[in-house]
Enzyme design. Structure first.
Site, PDB file in Angstrom:
ATOM      1  N   ARG A  33       3.788   0.798  -4.432  1.00 41.16           N
ATOM      2  CA  ARG A  33       2.877   0.500  -3.327  1.00 41.16           C
ATOM      3  C   ARG A  33       2.509  -0.982  -3.298  1.00 41.16           C
ATOM      4  O   ARG A  33       2.236  -1.525  -2.239  1.00 41.16           O
ATOM      5  CB  ARG A  33       1.590   1.317  -3.458  1.00 41.16           C
ATOM      6  N   LYS A  84      -0.246  -8.415  -0.860  1.00 38.81           N
ATOM      7  CA  LYS A  84      -0.409  -7.102  -0.210  1.00 38.81           C
ATOM      8  C   LYS A  84      -1.755  -7.033   0.515  1.00 38.81           C
ATOM      9  O   LYS A  84      -1.835  -6.617   1.671  1.00 38.81           O
ATOM     10  CB  LYS A  84      -0.330  -5.989  -1.267  1.00 38.81           C
ATOM     11  N   ASN A  85      -2.807  -7.437  -0.187  1.00 45.97           N
ATOM     12  CA  ASN A  85      -4.149  -7.245   0.372  1.00 45.97           C
ATOM     13  C   ASN A  85      -4.499  -8.224   1.488  1.00 45.97           C
ATOM     14  O   ASN A  85      -5.548  -8.091   2.121  1.00 45.97           O
ATOM     15  CB  ASN A  85      -5.209  -7.300  -0.738  1.00 45.97           C
ATOM     16  N   CYS A 100      -9.972   9.095  -3.662  1.00 48.40           N
ATOM     17  CA  CYS A 100      -8.718   8.677  -4.280  1.00 48.40           C
ATOM     18  C   CYS A 100      -8.942   8.559  -5.774  1.00 48.40           C
ATOM     19  O   CYS A 100     -10.051   8.713  -6.255  1.00 48.40           O
ATOM     20  CB  CYS A 100      -8.212   7.381  -3.692  1.00 48.40           C
ATOM     21  N   ARG A 123     -14.917   6.089  -2.833  1.00 53.84           N
ATOM     22  CA  ARG A 123     -14.656   5.036  -1.853  1.00 53.84           C
ATOM     23  C   ARG A 123     -15.073   5.412  -0.430  1.00 53.84           C
ATOM     24  O   ARG A 123     -14.225   5.605   0.461  1.00 53.84           O
ATOM     25  CB  ARG A 123     -13.182   4.625  -1.896  1.00 53.84           C
ATOM     26  N   ASP A 176      -8.946  -5.387  -9.715  1.00 52.95           N
ATOM     27  CA  ASP A 176      -7.513  -5.087  -9.655  1.00 52.95           C
ATOM     28  C   ASP A 176      -6.738  -5.660 -10.846  1.00 52.95           C
ATOM     29  O   ASP A 176      -5.538  -5.426 -10.969  1.00 52.95           O
ATOM     30  CB  ASP A 176      -6.908  -5.620  -8.345  1.00 52.95           C
TER      31      ASP A 176
HETATM   32  C1  UD1 Z   1     -10.089  -3.838  -1.501  1.00 51.10           C
HETATM   33  C2  UD1 Z   1      -8.696  -3.989  -2.044  1.00 51.10           C
HETATM   34  C3  UD1 Z   1      -8.587  -3.334  -3.421  1.00 51.10           C
HETATM   35  C4  UD1 Z   1      -9.660  -3.874  -4.349  1.00 51.10           C
HETATM   36  C5  UD1 Z   1     -11.035  -3.788  -3.717  1.00 51.10           C
HETATM   37  C6  UD1 Z   1     -12.124  -4.461  -4.527  1.00 51.10           C
HETATM   38  C7  UD1 Z   1      -7.333  -4.022  -0.042  1.00 51.10           C
HETATM   39  C8  UD1 Z   1      -6.294  -3.342   0.778  1.00 51.10           C
HETATM   40  N1  UD1 Z   1      -7.762  -3.365  -1.131  1.00 51.10           N
HETATM   41  O1  UD1 Z   1     -10.324  -2.445  -1.349  1.00 51.10           O
HETATM   42  O2  UD1 Z   1      -7.295  -3.612  -3.935  1.00 51.10           O
HETATM   43  O3  UD1 Z   1      -9.666  -3.133  -5.547  1.00 51.10           O
HETATM   44  O4  UD1 Z   1     -11.010  -4.419  -2.406  1.00 51.10           O
HETATM   45  O5  UD1 Z   1     -11.813  -5.781  -4.761  1.00 51.10           O
HETATM   46  O6  UD1 Z   1      -7.722  -5.135   0.245  1.00 51.10           O
HETATM   47  N2  UD1 Z   1     -17.834   0.908  -0.709  1.00 51.10           N
HETATM   48  C9  UD1 Z   1     -18.835   1.697  -0.205  1.00 51.10           C
HETATM   49  N3  UD1 Z   1     -18.921   1.855   1.161  1.00 51.10           N
HETATM   50  C10 UD1 Z   1     -18.046   1.256   2.009  1.00 51.10           C
HETATM   51  C11 UD1 Z   1     -17.028   0.439   1.470  1.00 51.10           C
HETATM   52  C12 UD1 Z   1     -16.946   0.286   0.099  1.00 51.10           C
HETATM   53  O7  UD1 Z   1     -19.639   2.253  -0.947  1.00 51.10           O
HETATM   54  O8  UD1 Z   1     -18.159   1.421   3.232  1.00 51.10           O
HETATM   55  C13 UD1 Z   1     -17.715   0.750  -2.183  1.00 51.10           C
HETATM   56  C14 UD1 Z   1     -16.415   1.334  -2.696  1.00 51.10           C
HETATM   57  O9  UD1 Z   1     -16.539   2.715  -2.927  1.00 51.10           O
HETATM   58  C15 UD1 Z   1     -16.202   0.565  -3.974  1.00 51.10           C
HETATM   59  C16 UD1 Z   1     -16.785  -0.817  -3.626  1.00 51.10           C
HETATM   60  O10 UD1 Z   1     -17.620  -0.617  -2.495  1.00 51.10           O
HETATM   61  O11 UD1 Z   1     -16.935   1.126  -5.022  1.00 51.10           O
HETATM   62  C17 UD1 Z   1     -15.729  -1.860  -3.311  1.00 51.10           C
HETATM   63  O12 UD1 Z   1     -14.955  -1.444  -2.242  1.00 51.10           O
HETATM   64  P1  UD1 Z   1     -14.276  -2.436  -1.202  1.00 51.10           P
HETATM   65  O13 UD1 Z   1     -14.610  -3.859  -1.543  1.00 51.10           O
HETATM   66  O14 UD1 Z   1     -14.575  -1.953   0.162  1.00 51.10           O
HETATM   67  O15 UD1 Z   1     -12.737  -2.195  -1.522  1.00 51.10           O
HETATM   68  P2  UD1 Z   1     -11.585  -1.935  -0.497  1.00 51.10           P
HETATM   69  O16 UD1 Z   1     -11.729  -2.809   0.700  1.00 51.10           O
HETATM   70  O17 UD1 Z   1     -11.395  -0.481  -0.304  1.00 51.10           O
END
Ligand code: UD1
Length: 423
Positions: free
Chosen positions: A398, A22-23, A118, A123, A306
């Protein structure tokens, strides 16, 4: 709404096939926006989130033809793309935000709704936006939308304050069409980033170092067409490994990339689980009773957040005390209260959970609060004695294709039923 009805306590046996990740699929679909030619994606999983991303691409103006039987998706480009992605689609799935970087790079402008909070934390998207600004984008926030514009993007050094998966992907996609060289430092190293880079390189991008913490992107004028096959879903595979571990079972899992699961396998081995590899099939053999193991979620190659809920579910039945620490998301313990309802002895202490293993869980009605928490509850129900009902299965749909059918194929007593209760 659907629910799963599970009668627990049955051992699993046989084999199960793992689908495409998925990711990987979600950012790769967003990456198709960058292409000016036909794109074919193979090994595409039939998931709610994937269908949402397909709707996002259609709303932008791309033409998609999917065949989930053969697991192929054809994407035809369009000269003129709609630069706005509405909140109705973004609110269904945070990953819709991945279209920001590619739309901006392709059209010079993008207007994408901001994802809301969420269940597993606030996030934010600040790292995405800071990176795009570094490449020369002007960002305006207002009315719940991000408006990004740039007459041209220019490569630069982008240091990420945290190795965010989504930010690495968004910035990498934008940089493929920027002028000159971009270095993303402290980049996320997840296998899905490597897969996205492989896809973009097939289309003609020049990306080196994906899968390491420094990614170098040399901008090109345009991207062409191509075919790419999605890597297997490591989290789906890990979830089935825990299903076997928790139910004292021996199963075979097909289509697994073991190199993507080293942290999960190492922790399950510490808990007493044995693994036997033949090609891309792995046989998982559970011990009589699991041993307690501490885990701490970390960016890849650390233990994946995850898999944290599923591993916690396993530890509720271990012989002794374990500590589960969550370092990626600030509120990813929604499954704790539900596991307690099934008889688990689990206590939240700041960003850790202390798990005192019990001999038996007992079936109960419980509620899935998010995708992986939902999966953890299904696993707990498979191991529990008696009947459980898992409500709000749409969270699980999902990210797990035919979860109940695959588990039933392994011998679990699980069925999908309509949940007519009002919430
Ligand atoms: C992706 C994965 C999700 C997984 C996560 C961490 C997808 C579609 N989803 O989510 O399944 O759990 O990686 O491995 O690939 N953060 C900030 N600012 C930002 C972006 C992130 O503070 O601009 C923080 C988030 O709040 C969170 C952490 O960084 O606490 C990790 O987030 P991130 O690695 O960005 O996860 P996703 O890409 O949303």
């Amino acid at each position: 709404m659907d629910k799963f009805v599970i009668k627990g306590g049955k051992k699993l046996s046989g084999s199960v096939d793992i689908n495409g990740a998925k990711n990987s699929t979600l950012p790769i679909l967003a990456g198709a926006i960058l292409s000016g030619d036909n794109v074919m994606i193979k090994n595409i999983p039939d998931l709610k989130d994937v269908r949402t991303m397909m709707d996002v691409l259609r709303s932008i103006g791309l033409r998609l033809t999917e065949d989930f039987e053969s697991r192929e998706l054809h994407i035809k480009p369009s000269e003129k793309l709609n630069i706005e992605t509405p909140y109705e689609l973004i609110k269904q799935m945070r990953a819709s935000f991945f279209v920001l970087g590619p739309l901006l790079a392709r059209m010079g402008k993008a207007r994408v709704a901001l994802p809301g909070g969420c269940a597993i934390g606030t996030r934010p998207v600040d790292i995405h936006l800071k990176g795009l600004e570094k490449l020369g984008a002007k960002i305006i926030l207002g009315h719940g939308y991000v408006e990004a514009s740039a007459s041209k993007l220019v490569g630069d050094n982008v240091y990420l304050d945290f190795p965010s998966v989504g930010a690495t992907e968004n910035i990498m996609m934008a940089a493929t069409l920027a002028e000159g060289k971009t270095l993303i430092e402290n980049a996320a190293k997840e296998p899905e980033i490597d897969d996205l880079a492989a896809f973009l390189n097939t289309l003609g991008a020049k990306i080196k170092g994906a899968g390491t913490d420094v990614i170098e992107i040399t901008g090109v004028k345009s991207l062409g067409g191509g075919t790419h096959s999605i890597i297997p879903d490591r989290i789906e595979a890990g979830t089935f490994m825990v299903a076997a571990a928790m139910t004292g079972s021996n199963i075979k899992i097909n289509n697994v990339r073991l190199d993507h699961l080293e942290a999960v396998i190492a922790k399950l081995q510490d808990a007493g689980v044995s693994f036997y590899k033949t090609g891309t099939t792995i046989e998982v053999a559970a011990p009589e009773r699991l041993k307690p193991v501490n885990i701490k979620s970390f960016p890849y190659p650390g233990f994946p957040t995850d898999m944290q809920p599923q591993f916690m579910a396993a530890m509720t039945l271990a012989k002794g005390t374990s500590c589960i620490q969550e370092t990626i998301f600030e509120n990813r313990f929604m499954h704790v209260a539900e596991l307690k309802r099934m008889g688990a002895n689990v206590q939240i202490k700041d960003r850790s959970v202390i798990v005192e293993g019990v001999k038996h869980l007992s079936g109960a009605p419980v509620m899935a609060s998010d995708l992986r928490a939902g999966a953890a509850l299904v696993l707990a129900a498979l191991a529990a004695s008696g009947k459980s009902e898992i409500l709000r299965v749409y969270h699980i749909d999902r990210g797990y294709e035919s979860f109940e059918k695959k588990l039933a194929g392994l011998g679990a007593d699980i069925s999908r039923e309509k949940d007519t209760a009002l919430y």
